[in-house]
Enzyme design. Structure first.
Site: not given
Ligand code: TNX
Length: 520
Positions: A326
């Protein structure tokens, strides 16, 4: 007359033979997954590879001796402590005993064989870890009470894991959890034969591990968490205490420093890490994707050299996780430049690098880098392609499909805790009904390192919250990771989970009475 007598004899003969056959078969009746007619409630989770029950059970004497082969004393002591904690038993280590632990070569890695009969218990394995997982099976097979005594069903089990990596992840950044809470979670997950705990140590809302030479990370960047309430961090001695405790339970700690996004806490602590030299405010919300380290500053890499080499040195396990997910505010070209450089710094510490599947965008990953896949059980967008990139660079995959085993997603609409994305809510059934090999098309069994169930903690604040979100869905992840490929139906699994509920209650582990289970 003669003819009818003949048929009468034939009929009696047939009845007699089928009677004998039934008498032999009923006590030994084995379903394809090993659940027995005699002791249907005493199932084991994850389901063992093979199990053959015999009638009856063995009553543990109140004064109980464990005969531990040399090299297995640590596991024997753990077993003794576990048994004594039940109440009503006094267990000691001795040169002969009703329970014997032995180390014998020839069994699969982490596997064990267990036999319970009228003379007691024989548990053997090639390694101590195998004995330890065998002890977890014993814990689940116990029934009774302090006043009436404890017994184990007569049975023979041969068992070993499908995948080498069987993990849980705890996000200690969104909310901070003390060393004691982390240790308790380690104690909880070993019951299901999980052998890795991934700690998500840094994120926008807090930096949770002391780094020599960079004191503001913890003096300032650790003081916040989601919705306020203070935060916190681990000193290097605290972290050492966690990895040592984990090792005593055959659990590998996998530290994650999430880069280059999810870094607001670090950027807030050191203005000079920002491209414009200005520190942002600390952050206590739950948005993602707004922060990025400055890719073009040399200081960024000096900082990460310090962070990653210190974490690697403190960590006995083979892995170092550098996030990579992300990074929505890092331009693609910068992201690629950054990942190539930082994954090299990480691998030069001697550890095997792990990254979330977005890191598969890079064609310059160190050989053998592990990808952690977090898209759905049916891949969305380009997730499968990114995951396969790790295979192309000689690495393997850890599977964490978000719509099945993200433990932070609500169980149902009425859940107090949890988030709702990832196609949620996620019922126990949904956490169970998927097959690891079917997730990323085009890969082979041997290219899957294992399965990990992440628990993000935007809404999770206490040990009781952690346990309630994890149990029982974490049992689905454990069964996917340990048990052979052709697994029990959900209905059979739900019966296992009902028995697990009894064990969790006895151990004081909180859990959700999830729908789909006939709880005892
Ligand atoms: C996605 S999946 C994220 C996290 C969040 C989560 C909440 C991923 C690698 N990152 O930053 O906490 O969703 O479900």
């Amino acid at each position: 007359m003669i003819r009818s007598r003949y048929w009468l004899l034939v009929a009696i003969g047939i009845l007699a033979i089928s009677g004998v056959v039934l008498a032999v078969m009923i006590p030994l009746a084995v379903t394809p997954y090993g659940a027995k007619m005699q002791s249907q409630t005493l199932t084991v989770t994850p389901e063992p590879v093979s199990r053959l029950d015999a009638p009856g059970s063995w009553m543990l004497p109140t004064s109980l001796r464990i005969n531990a082969a040399s090299g297995s004393e640590q596991v024997a002591q753990y077993l003794a402590d576990t048994l004594d904690a039940l109440g009503g038993l006094q267990t000691s280590l001795a040169s002969a005993g009703e329970i014997s632990l032995s180390l014998e070569p020839g069994q699969p890695s982490e596997g064990y064989s267990l036999s319970i009969g009228q003379s007691g218990v024989n548990l053997s394995a090639s390694t101590e870890s195998g004995l330890f997982w065998g002890v977890q099976t014993l814990r689940q097979l116990l029934s009774g009470s302090k006043s009436e005594g404890w017994s184990l069903p007569n049975t023979k089990i041969i068992d070993y894991p499908r995948f080498a990596y069987r993990g849980a992840m705890l996000d200690v950044a969104r909310h901070f959890f003390s060393v004691d809470v982390v240790k308790k979670y380690i104690d909880d997950i070993v019951l299901l034969k999980l052998n890795a705990l991934h700690l998500h140590l840094t994120d926008d809302q807090g930096w949770r591990i002391a780094i020599n030479g960079w004191p503001n990370l913890t003096d300032y960047g650790a003081k916040t968490q989601v919705d306020g309430g203070g935060g916190g961090y681990y000193s290097q001695a605290d972290y050492k205490e966690i990895v040592d405790y984990a090792a005593s339970r055959f659990v590998t700690i996998v530290p994650e420093i999430d880069l280059p996004g999810h870094t607001n806490a670090a950027l807030a602590s050191y203005p000079e890490l920002n491209c414009d030299g200005k520190a942002p405010e600390l952050y206590e919300g739950i948005k993602v994707g707004f922060s990025s380290l400055c890719v073009d500053k040399e200081l960024t890499y000096e900082f990460l050299q310090d962070v990653l080499s210190q974490i690697a040195k403190l960590t006995p396990g083979p892995y170092l996780h550098i996030g990579g997910d992300e990074a929505l505010s890092t331009p693609e070209a910068d992201y690629l430049k950054f990942i190539a450089r930082v994954s090299k710094i990480a691998s030069e510490t001697g550890k095997t690098v792990i990254g979330w599947h977005e890191m598969g965008k890079s064609k310059e990953l160190p050989e053998g880098t592990i990808g952690q896949y977090w898209s759905f059980t049916t891949p969305r967008e380009d997730a499968a392609e990114l995951a396969r990139q790790f295979i192309s660079s000689g690495g393997k995959l850890i599977l964490s499909p978000a719509n099945a085993i993200y433990l932070d997603i609500k169980y149902d609409e009425s859940s107090q805790l949890g988030l709702v994305w990832a196609d949620g809510p996620t019922s126990l059934r949904r956490s169970y009904e998927w097959e690891p090999l079917a997730v990323v098309p085009g890969i082979e069994e041997s290219q899957i390192l294992g399965v990990e169930a992440p628990l993000w903690t935007e809404t999770v604040k206490t040990l009781s919250d952690i346990e309630t979100m994890a149990f029982p869905r974490i049992a689905s992840a454990a069964q996917k990771a340990w048990s052979p490929k052709d697994q029990a139906s959900f209905d059979a699994f739900a019966k296992q989970v009902a028995n697990l509920g009894t064990v969790l209650e006895r151990l004081g582990i909180k859990f959700e009475k999830a729908a789909g289970v006939d709880w005892h």
